[in-house]
Design a protein around this motif. Structure first.
Motif, PDB file in Angstrom:
ATOM      1  N   TRP A 152       0.802  -0.777   0.005  1.00  0.00           N
ATOM      2  CA  TRP A 152      -0.083   0.048   0.111  1.00  0.00           C
ATOM      3  C   TRP A 152       0.818   1.143  -0.133  1.00  0.00           C
ATOM      4  O   TRP A 152       1.850   1.021   0.672  1.00  0.00           O
ATOM      5  CB  TRP A 152      -1.020  -0.142   1.406  1.00  0.00           C
ATOM      6  CG  TRP A 152      -0.109  -0.371   2.538  1.00  0.00           C
ATOM      7  CD1 TRP A 152      -0.005  -1.320   2.969  1.00  0.00           C
ATOM      8  CD2 TRP A 152       0.089   0.877   3.985  1.00  0.00           C
ATOM      9  NE1 TRP A 152       0.595  -0.959   4.645  1.00  0.00           N
ATOM     10  CE2 TRP A 152       0.891   0.102   4.459  1.00  0.00           C
ATOM     11  CE3 TRP A 152       0.100   2.030   2.984  1.00  0.00           C
ATOM     12  CZ2 TRP A 152       1.053   0.886   5.313  1.00  0.00           C
ATOM     13  CZ3 TRP A 152       0.282   3.008   4.564  1.00  0.00           C
ATOM     14  CH2 TRP A 152       0.843   2.150   5.393  1.00  0.00           C
TER      15      TRP A 152
ATOM     16  N   ARG B  60      -9.287   4.774   5.641  1.00  0.00           N
ATOM     17  CA  ARG B  60      -9.718   3.745   5.046  1.00  0.00           C
ATOM     18  C   ARG B  60     -11.158   3.594   4.984  1.00  0.00           C
ATOM     19  O   ARG B  60     -11.671   3.504   4.599  1.00  0.00           O
ATOM     20  CB  ARG B  60      -9.354   2.536   5.642  1.00  0.00           C
ATOM     21  CG  ARG B  60      -8.091   2.063   4.415  1.00  0.00           C
ATOM     22  CD  ARG B  60      -7.305   1.138   5.301  1.00  0.00           C
ATOM     23  NE  ARG B  60      -5.727   0.371   4.688  1.00  0.00           N
ATOM     24  CZ  ARG B  60      -5.114   0.209   5.415  1.00  0.00           C
ATOM     25  NH1 ARG B  60      -4.736   0.587   6.920  1.00  0.00           N
ATOM     26  NH2 ARG B  60      -3.819   0.388   4.660  1.00  0.00           N
TER      27      ARG B  60
ATOM     28  N   GLU C 183     -13.927  -3.054  -0.350  1.00  0.00           N
ATOM     29  CA  GLU C 183     -13.647  -3.319   1.354  1.00  0.00           C
ATOM     30  C   GLU C 183     -12.231  -1.778   1.668  1.00  0.00           C
ATOM     31  O   GLU C 183     -12.271  -2.080   2.947  1.00  0.00           O
ATOM     32  CB  GLU C 183     -13.422  -4.459   1.369  1.00  0.00           C
ATOM     33  CG  GLU C 183     -14.496  -5.555   1.386  1.00  0.00           C
ATOM     34  CD  GLU C 183     -14.012  -7.047   1.792  1.00  0.00           C
ATOM     35  OE1 GLU C 183     -12.867  -7.053   2.060  1.00  0.00           O
ATOM     36  OE2 GLU C 183     -14.996  -8.152   1.424  1.00  0.00           O
ATOM     37  N   HIS C 184     -11.448  -1.938   0.920  1.00  0.00           N
ATOM     38  CA  HIS C 184      -9.905  -1.009   1.136  1.00  0.00           C
ATOM     39  C   HIS C 184     -10.154   0.338   0.848  1.00  0.00           C
ATOM     40  O   HIS C 184      -9.621   1.236   1.339  1.00  0.00           O
ATOM     41  CB  HIS C 184      -9.337  -2.307   0.527  1.00  0.00           C
ATOM     42  CG  HIS C 184      -8.984  -3.296   0.931  1.00  0.00           C
ATOM     43  ND1 HIS C 184      -8.821  -3.583   2.009  1.00  0.00           N
ATOM     44  CD2 HIS C 184      -9.732  -4.595   0.072  1.00  0.00           C
ATOM     45  CE1 HIS C 184      -8.601  -4.843   2.888  1.00  0.00           C
ATOM     46  NE2 HIS C 184      -9.094  -4.964   1.489  1.00  0.00           N
TER      47      HIS C 184
ATOM     48  N   GLU D 247      -2.608  -1.216  -2.486  1.00  0.00           N
ATOM     49  CA  GLU D 247      -3.961  -0.394  -2.121  1.00  0.00           C
ATOM     50  C   GLU D 247      -3.494   1.019  -2.003  1.00  0.00           C
ATOM     51  O   GLU D 247      -1.956   1.294  -1.489  1.00  0.00           O
ATOM     52  CB  GLU D 247      -3.841  -0.335  -0.850  1.00  0.00           C
ATOM     53  CG  GLU D 247      -5.479   0.171   0.227  1.00  0.00           C
ATOM     54  CD  GLU D 247      -5.588  -0.028   1.616  1.00  0.00           C
ATOM     55  OE1 GLU D 247      -6.884   0.813   1.917  1.00  0.00           O
ATOM     56  OE2 GLU D 247      -5.084  -1.094   1.850  1.00  0.00           O
TER      57      GLU D 247
ATOM     58  N   VAL E 135      -4.157   4.096   0.468  1.00  0.00           N
ATOM     59  CA  VAL E 135      -4.626   4.626   1.514  1.00  0.00           C
ATOM     60  C   VAL E 135      -5.281   6.411   0.967  1.00  0.00           C
ATOM     61  O   VAL E 135      -4.458   7.151   1.439  1.00  0.00           O
ATOM     62  CB  VAL E 135      -3.883   4.086   2.680  1.00  0.00           C
ATOM     63  CG1 VAL E 135      -4.716   4.671   4.360  1.00  0.00           C
ATOM     64  CG2 VAL E 135      -3.735   2.649   2.293  1.00  0.00           C
TER      65      VAL E 135
END
Length: 182
Positions: free
Chosen positions: A19, A73, A134-135, A151, A153
Motif C-alpha cells: 500500500w 480507510r 472493502e479497502h 492499496e 490509502v
C-alpha cells in the motif's frame, strides 16, 4: 513538525509493501507523532537525546501511520454504483489535468509514462485506478487480470481524488520504483 513528518514519510516508504498513503494521510500521521513527542517532553522525557531515525521514533511513526490509515480507510463507497460514480469523477478530474482516458468497467487506465518501471510484470504496462468496496482506492496494472494490487490509502471520495492522482502520478513516473514489488 518537520522532524516528525520526515520520520513518518521515511518509515512509511520503508514499511508500505502492498500500500501507499496519500500526502494528507502521511501529514496527519506526522502531526500525531509530533503531538506524542510534545506530550513526552511535557512528561520529562528528554527529547533531545533522540534523533528522527531512532528506533522508538520509528516505532511511534509506524503506529501513528497505522492509526491515521485506519481512519482514512473508513471513507469509501458503500455500493458498486457509488464506486462507478467516483471512478467517473476520477476520469473528469484527469481530463481537467489534460489527461484523456475513460472508465473501463471498474477501472480507469492511466497513460503510461516513459519513466515507469516494469511494475510487477515482465514487461512495462500502464497502471489503472480501481476501487474495492472493502479497502477503497487501488492501483493495478492495466491488464485483463488487473493484478497485482497496491492499496492507495486516502480519502476514497471526491475530496480525495486530487491527492490520489498526485500520488499515482509519482508512482507512474517511477518515483518509488516498482510499486508492486513485495
Amino acid at each position: 513538525m518537520p522532524l516528525a513528518r520526515n520520520a513518518v514519510y521515511r518509515v512509511g516508504r520503508c514499511y508500505m509493501s502492498s500500500w501507499q498513503a496519500t500526502a494528507p494521510v502521511l501529514d496527519a500521521a506526522g502531526e500525531l507523532l509530533q503531538a506524542w513527542c510534545v506530550t513526552a517532553d511535557q512528561h520529562g522525557v528528554d527529547m533531545s537525546i533522540f534523533s528522527a531515525a531512532s528506533e522508538w521514533v520509528d516505532r511511534l511513526a509506524v503506529i501513528a501511520l497505522e492509526m491515521t490509515c485506519r481512519n482514512a480507510r473508513e471513507l469509501r463507497p458503500a455500493t458498486h454504483e457509488q464506486a462507478i460514480a467516483l471512478l467517473d469523477a476520477v476520469v473528469r478530474r484527469l481530463a481537467e489535468r489534460g489527461i484523456k482516458t475513460q472508465r473501463r468497467k471498474l477501472h480507469v487506465p492511466l497513460p503510461r509514462a516513459d519513466t515507469v518501471p516494469e511494475q510487477g510484470t515482465s514487461r512495462p504496462v500502464p497502471l489503472a485506478i480501481t476501487i474495492e468496496l472493502e479497502h477503497g482506492w487501488m492501483l493495478v496494472t492495466d491488464e485483463p487480470a488487473a493484478y497485482p494490487l497496491v492499496e492507495i490509502v486516502g480519502r476514497c471520495d471526491e475530496a480525495g481524488i486530487d491527492t490520489l492522482l498526485d500520488l499515482t502520478h509519482l508512482i507512474d513516473e517511477g518515483a518509488y520504483g516498482d510499486a508492486f514489488h513485495r
